[in-house]
Design a protein around this motif. Structure first.
Motif, PDB file in Angstrom:
ATOM      1  N   PRO A 110       0.835  -1.209   0.000  1.00  0.00           N
ATOM      2  CA  PRO A 110       0.000   0.000   0.000  1.00  0.00           C
ATOM      3  C   PRO A 110       0.862   1.248   0.000  1.00  0.00           C
ATOM      4  O   PRO A 110       2.063   1.211   0.328  1.00  0.00           O
TER       5      PRO A 110
ATOM      6  N   TRP B 149       0.840   3.659   1.941  1.00  0.00           N
ATOM      7  CA  TRP B 149       1.257   4.142   3.258  1.00  0.00           C
ATOM      8  C   TRP B 149       2.268   3.194   3.929  1.00  0.00           C
ATOM      9  O   TRP B 149       2.598   3.377   5.099  1.00  0.00           O
TER      10      TRP B 149
ATOM     11  N   PRO C 184     -13.822   2.905   5.299  1.00  0.00           N
ATOM     12  CA  PRO C 184     -12.442   2.823   5.778  1.00  0.00           C
ATOM     13  C   PRO C 184     -11.672   1.762   5.023  1.00  0.00           C
ATOM     14  O   PRO C 184     -12.210   0.730   4.614  1.00  0.00           O
ATOM     15  N   GLU C 185     -10.400   2.020   4.850  1.00  0.00           N
ATOM     16  CA  GLU C 185      -9.529   1.105   4.124  1.00  0.00           C
ATOM     17  C   GLU C 185      -9.326  -0.148   4.961  1.00  0.00           C
ATOM     18  O   GLU C 185      -9.142  -0.080   6.170  1.00  0.00           O
ATOM     19  N   PRO C 186      -9.374  -1.321   4.372  1.00  0.00           N
ATOM     20  CA  PRO C 186      -9.237  -2.550   5.145  1.00  0.00           C
ATOM     21  C   PRO C 186      -7.843  -2.686   5.722  1.00  0.00           C
ATOM     22  O   PRO C 186      -6.873  -2.156   5.202  1.00  0.00           O
ATOM     23  N   GLY C 187      -7.742  -3.467   6.779  1.00  0.00           N
ATOM     24  CA  GLY C 187      -6.455  -3.715   7.404  1.00  0.00           C
ATOM     25  C   GLY C 187      -6.283  -2.869   8.645  1.00  0.00           C
ATOM     26  O   GLY C 187      -6.872  -1.796   8.761  1.00  0.00           O
TER      27      GLY C 187
ATOM     28  N   GLU D 179      -3.732  -1.188   9.615  1.00  0.00           N
ATOM     29  CA  GLU D 179      -2.888  -0.020   9.414  1.00  0.00           C
ATOM     30  C   GLU D 179      -3.331   0.690   8.153  1.00  0.00           C
ATOM     31  O   GLU D 179      -2.644   0.711   7.148  1.00  0.00           O
ATOM     32  N   SER D 180      -4.479   1.301   8.229  1.00  0.00           N
ATOM     33  CA  SER D 180      -4.953   2.081   7.097  1.00  0.00           C
ATOM     34  C   SER D 180      -4.228   3.415   7.046  1.00  0.00           C
ATOM     35  O   SER D 180      -3.460   3.766   7.955  1.00  0.00           O
ATOM     36  N   PHE D 181      -4.494   4.176   6.003  1.00  0.00           N
ATOM     37  CA  PHE D 181      -3.844   5.468   5.814  1.00  0.00           C
ATOM     38  C   PHE D 181      -4.090   6.378   7.015  1.00  0.00           C
ATOM     39  O   PHE D 181      -3.161   6.956   7.578  1.00  0.00           O
TER      40      PHE D 181
ATOM     41  N   GLU E 265      -5.065   5.678  10.062  1.00  0.00           N
ATOM     42  CA  GLU E 265      -4.525   5.166  11.315  1.00  0.00           C
ATOM     43  C   GLU E 265      -3.024   5.399  11.422  1.00  0.00           C
ATOM     44  O   GLU E 265      -2.502   5.742  12.497  1.00  0.00           O
TER      45      GLU E 265
END
Length: 298
Positions: free
Chosen positions: A6, A8, A58-61, A63-65, A67
């Motif tokens: 990703p 980020w 929200p972006e999955p995972g 550690e999203s952008f 976060e």
């Protein structure tokens, strides 16, 4: 095919380095540099300036952008506080989120607690009010807890009971019972402020510690001066007590005869005056010691 990392991911790596530098190595300046580099690599990012329309998913995972950016700011705030640069915290955070209402709830909470602890809650007045009144934050689950924190740490300690009441009445995430409880807290705080303003002399009667110490120094100096004066008077009185009273009376009587009773213009009085002067000199020499004897002229 191998999945692309990703966007980020570099920022997440910098976040891990910053956390290690902060917690393990206690290198706060290096930790702050990693946080700044990670935030700069992320850029504005999605959701930093929310506009009208439905909120993005929200972006999955874990550690999203958002976060990663929030965590970088949290570590950066802690590093600034450890270096006693807490005055720079709010401006440092706003350079990455631009507007107060865009701050993540965790970052806003940390800033409120920080400035309240250092005794300057007024720094968060406008920032907290803007965040709590922003329409984009009204559906966040953190709205209610942040409102209560803002009331307890900023508004009520500063005596802003009217603004606190307006925020409580306009908060959609508070149920009626919790709203009544907070309004009761606001009313109690307003009463305390009113009583404090009605009784200013009680506060004025409490002397400043510096003034008390100054008064103590002056009192000590005055006591020292009085002690020295008492010793001087006692020494003088002891000296006069040692003088023979008979000789003092004789000298006084002779002086009285010379000045008052005898007529210096009479020729018959000249030999007698001469003898009296000789007696007066002898009495004077017996009364006073040679050290303190003043000169006598004929």
């Amino acid at each position: 095919m191998r999945a692309e990392p990703p966007a980020w991911a570099p920022a997440a790596a910098l976040l891990e380095e910053a956390a290690d530098l902060l917690v393990l190595h206690r290198d706060f300046a290096a930790a702050l540099e990693r946080c700044e580099a990670g935030c700069d690599s992320l850029g504005p990012g999605p959701g930093s300036e929310p506009g009208p329309g439905p909120e993005p998913e929200p972006e999955p995972g874990p550690e999203s952008f958002a976060e990663v950016k929030c965590s970088l700011c949290v570590v950066g705030i802690q590093a600034l506080a450890e270096m006693n640069r807490w005055r720079e915290v709010l401006s440092w955070v706003l350079q990455y989120y631009h507007e107060p209402e865009h701050l993540p709830p965790k970052v806003l909470e940390l800033c409120i607690l920080l400035y309240s602890r250092v005794g300057e809650p007024q720094v968060m007045l406008e920032v907290g009010s803007s965040w709590l009144r922003a329409q984009s934050n009204q559906r966040l689950p953190e709205l209610g807890p942040l409102l209560e924190l803002y009331l307890a740490q900023v508004l009520l300690p500063l005596g802003r009971s009217e603004g606190a009441e307006q925020l409580v009445r306009g908060c959609p995430s508070l149920d009626s019972q919790r709203q009544l409880q907070l309004l009761g807290t606001v009313l109690e705080s307003r009463s305390r402020w009113a009583r404090r303003q009605d009784t200013p002399p009680a506060a004025e009667e409490q002397q400043d510690p510096a003034a008390e110490s100054l008064l103590g120094v002056l009192s000590q100096k005055l006591l020292t001066m009085l002690t020295l004066l008492r010793r001087a008077l006692r020494s003088m009185s002891n000296h006069f007590y040692l003088l023979p009273y008979k000789k003092m009376l004789l000298a006084t009587f002779l002086l009285y005869l010379v000045v008052v009773r005898l007529d210096p213009a009479s020729p018959t009085s000249l030999p007698f005056i001469y003898k009296l002067v000789q007696l007066f000199r002898q009495a004077w020499a017996a009364v006073l010691s040679p050290i303190h004897r003043p000169p006598i002229r004929d």
